[in-house]
Scaffold this motif. Structure first.
Motif, PDB file in Angstrom:
ATOM      1  N   PRO A 140      17.060  15.225  16.742  1.00  0.00           N
ATOM      2  CA  PRO A 140      16.342  16.480  16.996  1.00  0.00           C
ATOM      3  C   PRO A 140      14.969  16.212  17.614  1.00  0.00           C
ATOM      4  O   PRO A 140      14.350  15.177  17.362  1.00  0.00           O
ATOM      5  CB  PRO A 140      16.211  17.110  15.605  1.00  0.00           C
ATOM      6  N   LEU A 141      14.508  17.159  18.404  1.00  0.00           N
ATOM      7  CA  LEU A 141      13.228  17.009  19.097  1.00  0.00           C
ATOM      8  C   LEU A 141      12.086  16.748  18.110  1.00  0.00           C
ATOM      9  O   LEU A 141      11.191  15.939  18.390  1.00  0.00           O
ATOM     10  CB  LEU A 141      12.928  18.258  19.922  1.00  0.00           C
ATOM     11  N   LEU A 142      12.132  17.404  16.959  1.00  0.00           N
ATOM     12  CA  LEU A 142      11.068  17.215  15.976  1.00  0.00           C
ATOM     13  C   LEU A 142      10.988  15.764  15.514  1.00  0.00           C
ATOM     14  O   LEU A 142       9.890  15.214  15.348  1.00  0.00           O
ATOM     15  CB  LEU A 142      11.289  18.136  14.770  1.00  0.00           C
ATOM     16  N   ASP A 143      12.155  15.116  15.331  1.00  0.00           N
ATOM     17  CA  ASP A 143      12.168  13.707  14.914  1.00  0.00           C
ATOM     18  C   ASP A 143      11.531  12.819  15.980  1.00  0.00           C
ATOM     19  O   ASP A 143      10.816  11.859  15.661  1.00  0.00           O
ATOM     20  CB  ASP A 143      13.598  13.244  14.648  1.00  0.00           C
ATOM     21  N   ILE A 144      11.802  13.142  17.231  1.00  0.00           N
ATOM     22  CA  ILE A 144      11.240  12.357  18.336  1.00  0.00           C
ATOM     23  C   ILE A 144       9.727  12.523  18.385  1.00  0.00           C
ATOM     24  O   ILE A 144       8.979  11.551  18.570  1.00  0.00           O
ATOM     25  CB  ILE A 144      11.889  12.780  19.670  1.00  0.00           C
ATOM     26  N   ILE A 145       9.259  13.754  18.211  1.00  0.00           N
ATOM     27  CA  ILE A 145       7.821  14.017  18.224  1.00  0.00           C
ATOM     28  C   ILE A 145       7.127  13.287  17.076  1.00  0.00           C
ATOM     29  O   ILE A 145       6.084  12.660  17.257  1.00  0.00           O
ATOM     30  CB  ILE A 145       7.553  15.535  18.142  1.00  0.00           C
ATOM     31  N   LEU A 146       7.731  13.343  15.894  1.00  0.00           N
ATOM     32  CA  LEU A 146       7.145  12.674  14.731  1.00  0.00           C
ATOM     33  C   LEU A 146       7.091  11.161  14.930  1.00  0.00           C
ATOM     34  O   LEU A 146       6.101  10.512  14.586  1.00  0.00           O
ATOM     35  CB  LEU A 146       7.941  13.021  13.469  1.00  0.00           C
ATOM     36  N   TRP A 147       8.181  10.601  15.506  1.00  0.00           N
ATOM     37  CA  TRP A 147       8.169   9.165  15.766  1.00  0.00           C
ATOM     38  C   TRP A 147       7.069   8.812  16.760  1.00  0.00           C
ATOM     39  O   TRP A 147       6.342   7.822  16.569  1.00  0.00           O
ATOM     40  CB  TRP A 147       9.514   8.700  16.316  1.00  0.00           C
ATOM     41  N   SER A 148       6.920   9.619  17.803  1.00  0.00           N
ATOM     42  CA  SER A 148       5.879   9.372  18.802  1.00  0.00           C
ATOM     43  C   SER A 148       4.501   9.351  18.153  1.00  0.00           C
ATOM     44  O   SER A 148       3.675   8.466  18.432  1.00  0.00           O
ATOM     45  CB  SER A 148       5.935  10.452  19.892  1.00  0.00           C
ATOM     46  N   LEU A 149       4.249  10.297  17.258  1.00  0.00           N
ATOM     47  CA  LEU A 149       2.960  10.345  16.575  1.00  0.00           C
ATOM     48  C   LEU A 149       2.772   9.127  15.664  1.00  0.00           C
ATOM     49  O   LEU A 149       1.694   8.535  15.607  1.00  0.00           O
ATOM     50  CB  LEU A 149       2.844  11.636  15.766  1.00  0.00           C
ATOM     51  N   LYS A 150       3.855   8.747  14.957  1.00  0.00           N
ATOM     52  CA  LYS A 150       3.788   7.577  14.077  1.00  0.00           C
ATOM     53  C   LYS A 150       3.516   6.306  14.880  1.00  0.00           C
ATOM     54  O   LYS A 150       2.728   5.446  14.454  1.00  0.00           O
ATOM     55  CB  LYS A 150       5.092   7.420  13.299  1.00  0.00           C
ATOM     56  N   PHE A 151       4.168   6.171  16.021  1.00  0.00           N
ATOM     57  CA  PHE A 151       3.985   4.979  16.852  1.00  0.00           C
ATOM     58  C   PHE A 151       2.550   4.922  17.383  1.00  0.00           C
ATOM     59  O   PHE A 151       1.906   3.860  17.394  1.00  0.00           O
ATOM     60  CB  PHE A 151       4.998   4.980  17.988  1.00  0.00           C
TER      61      PHE A 151
END
Length: 255
Positions: free
Chosen positions: A104-115
């Motif tokens: 899901p897009l939300l998971d991708i956004i969260l990973w981007s922020l975490k990275f």
């Protein structure tokens, strides 16, 4: 008072975002070399990987800088050395792994922020300010026959690069590093995400060559040399690749 705090918070957020957009724009103007920090990571916590990383030297990555200089000359970029590499210290922590391709897009956004948060926390100095940070995730070649796709983000200009920790793979590792570096500069993949086959014309080094096959080189963002309509092989070193016209436009080297 609370309203004032909220206003100040959003002003800071917007200002930070605008500064990042401006920095990204300035980088693609190529008025000065971009400095890239390379941080080795022992993904497997392996003694073999640790021993390999101990042999790494900054000069080992000059071939990538020379590759970018060579390709820049082809596009008449008025900069003799567009990219400079700096080998940083080993990072003990592993950057957060990206979600699955169909996440899901939300998971991708969260990973981007975490990275991006990870990169902010793990950027030991290399002697001067850097524009791009690449985390070189070295794997034990004895326990891994294949590696997952590497990933890089334009926002924050950071990359997570999966590599084999063996000298025989160093030249092919440099292809992967160059590919991910270009992702941080807005370059897109030039291969079919389902089949990994180079896309034509943008994923071919010479898309209008006659006869079309076999191609002599790979487009760096495709990574493979097309040998026929249904067959291609991985480029084994940077000499077997070029930066194609579409990629050159994406990174600001051509119109």
């Amino acid at each position: 008072m609370l309203k004032t705090v909220r206003i100040i918070f959003w002003v800071v957020v917007v200002a930070t975002a605008l500064m990042q957009v401006w920095d990204e724009y300035q980088a693609l103007q190529w008025r000065k070399p971009l400095h890239v920090a390379l941080y080795p990571v022992n993904v497997d916590d392996s003694a073999e990987v640790e021993a390999y990383m101990a042999t790494l030297h900054e000069d080992d990555f000059k071939v990538i800088a020379q590759y970018f200089a060579r390709e820049a000359r082809r596009y008449q970029l008025p900069l003799s050395q567009p990219v400079v590499f700096h080998l940083g210290p080993v990072i003990k922590q592993i950057p957060p792994a990206p979600p699955a391709v169909n996440a899901p897009l939300l998971d991708i956004i969260l990973w981007s922020l975490k990275f991006r948060w990870f990169a902010w926390q793990h950027q030991p100095p290399v002697g001067l300010p850097v524009d791009i940070k690449l985390y070189l995730l070295y794997h034990d070649a004895h326990t891994h026959s294949r590696l997952l796709h590497s990933t890089a983000l334009q926002k924050g200009r950071i990359g997570r690069v999966n590599l084999f920790a063996v000298a025989a793979q160093h030249e092919q590792n440099t292809v992967v590093i160059a590919h991910e570096l270009l992702h941080t500069l807005s370059a897109s993949d030039k291969y079919d995400l389902n089949t990994n086959a180079p896309l034509r014309p943008q994923g071919y080094a010479e898309p209008y060559m006659q006869p079309l096959y076999p191609q002599k080189k790979a487009e760096i963002m495709a990574g493979k040399i097309p040998l026929s309509a249904s067959r291609a092989r991985m480029a084994i070193n940077l000499d077997e690749t070029i930066i194609g016209r579409t990629t050159s436009r994406e990174i600001g080297w051509a119109q």
